[in-house]
Design a protein around this motif. Structure first.
Motif, mmCIF file in Angstrom:
data_model
loop_
_atom_site.group_PDB
_atom_site.id
_atom_site.type_symbol
_atom_site.label_atom_id
_atom_site.label_comp_id
_atom_site.label_asym_id
_atom_site.label_seq_id
_atom_site.Cartn_x
_atom_site.Cartn_y
_atom_site.Cartn_z
ATOM 1 N N UNK A 12 0.832 -1.208 0.000
ATOM 2 C CA UNK A 12 0.000 0.000 0.000
ATOM 3 C C UNK A 12 0.865 1.256 0.000
ATOM 4 N N UNK A 13 1.941 1.242 0.786
ATOM 5 C CA UNK A 13 2.831 2.395 0.809
ATOM 6 C C UNK A 13 3.559 2.547 -0.523
ATOM 7 N N UNK A 14 3.982 1.425 -1.107
ATOM 8 C CA UNK A 14 4.649 1.471 -2.411
ATOM 9 C C UNK A 14 3.695 2.005 -3.483
ATOM 10 N N UNK A 15 2.431 1.613 -3.397
ATOM 11 C CA UNK A 15 1.441 2.104 -4.360
ATOM 12 C C UNK A 15 1.263 3.609 -4.228
ATOM 13 N N UNK A 23 -3.293 -2.973 -6.152
ATOM 14 C CA UNK A 23 -3.428 -4.168 -6.983
ATOM 15 C C UNK A 23 -2.385 -4.190 -8.093
ATOM 16 N N UNK A 24 -1.998 -3.032 -8.611
ATOM 17 C CA UNK A 24 -0.940 -2.970 -9.617
ATOM 18 C C UNK A 24 0.374 -3.449 -9.008
ATOM 19 N N UNK A 25 0.640 -3.011 -7.787
ATOM 20 C CA UNK A 25 1.850 -3.442 -7.090
ATOM 21 C C UNK A 25 1.809 -4.957 -6.859
ATOM 22 N N UNK A 26 0.661 -5.472 -6.408
ATOM 23 C CA UNK A 26 0.546 -6.905 -6.139
ATOM 24 C C UNK A 26 0.700 -7.734 -7.424
ATOM 25 N N UNK A 46 8.753 -4.140 0.353
ATOM 26 C CA UNK A 46 9.384 -3.714 -0.894
ATOM 27 C C UNK A 46 10.448 -2.679 -0.559
ATOM 28 N N UNK A 47 11.647 -2.895 -1.063
ATOM 29 C CA UNK A 47 12.723 -1.926 -0.847
ATOM 30 C C UNK A 47 12.519 -0.750 -1.796
ATOM 31 N N UNK A 93 5.450 7.921 3.708
ATOM 32 C CA UNK A 93 5.202 6.485 3.843
ATOM 33 C C UNK A 93 6.068 5.892 4.956
ATOM 34 N N UNK A 94 7.319 6.324 5.032
ATOM 35 C CA UNK A 94 8.200 5.857 6.107
ATOM 36 C C UNK A 94 7.667 6.289 7.468
#
Length: 130
Positions: A12-15, A23-26, A46-47, A93-94
């Motif tokens: 979610x944070x990466x998105x 869902x794109x990230x997944x 995810x890094x 996000x962090x």
């Protein structure tokens, strides 16, 4: 306690950082286009560098279908760039991840405190008469 570093993000944070849906990230994780790993709680992490690499490849692949949209308030501001915006979203996000981690740790602390208080109360001993 979690072993991930602040630069590790949830899907979610990466998105949010990538400005795409979760869902794109997944889908990218499942297709192994985006490198990720599972932490000790079996949650995807995810890094930031892996996300940047995926974004570079993803935007290069979809550049002919999508045009980059820069918000109007960024167009008139020469000091602010989309890269700065990406960095700001990453830092947010962090911060959110750290808040979640802190809340988890505080809940764990409170649970242990309650248990210690219950154990500190002397219990009545039952006498057995024969």
């Amino acid at each position: 306690m979690s072993t991930h570093t602040p630069s590790d993000m949830s899907p979610a944070q990466a998105a949010q950082v990538a400005n795409v849906s979760r869902w794109t990230i997944m889908r990218a994780i499942k297709s192994q286009g985006l490198q990720s790993f599972r932490d000790n709680k079996n949650q995807w992490r995810i890094k930031f560098d892996d996300l940047n690499a995926w974004l570079s490849a993803h935007h290069a692949h979809s550049a002919h279908t999508e045009q980059e949209v820069i918000p109007a308030h960024l167009v008139h501001s020469p000091d602010s760039t989309p890269k700065d915006t990406l960095e700001l979203v990453r830092v947010k996000a962090e911060l959110e991840a750290e808040k979640t981690l802190r809340a988890t740790i505080e809940a764990d602390r409170d649970q242990w405190r309650d248990l210690a208080q219950k154990l500190a109360i002397p219990q009545k001993r039952k006498r057995w008469f024969w």
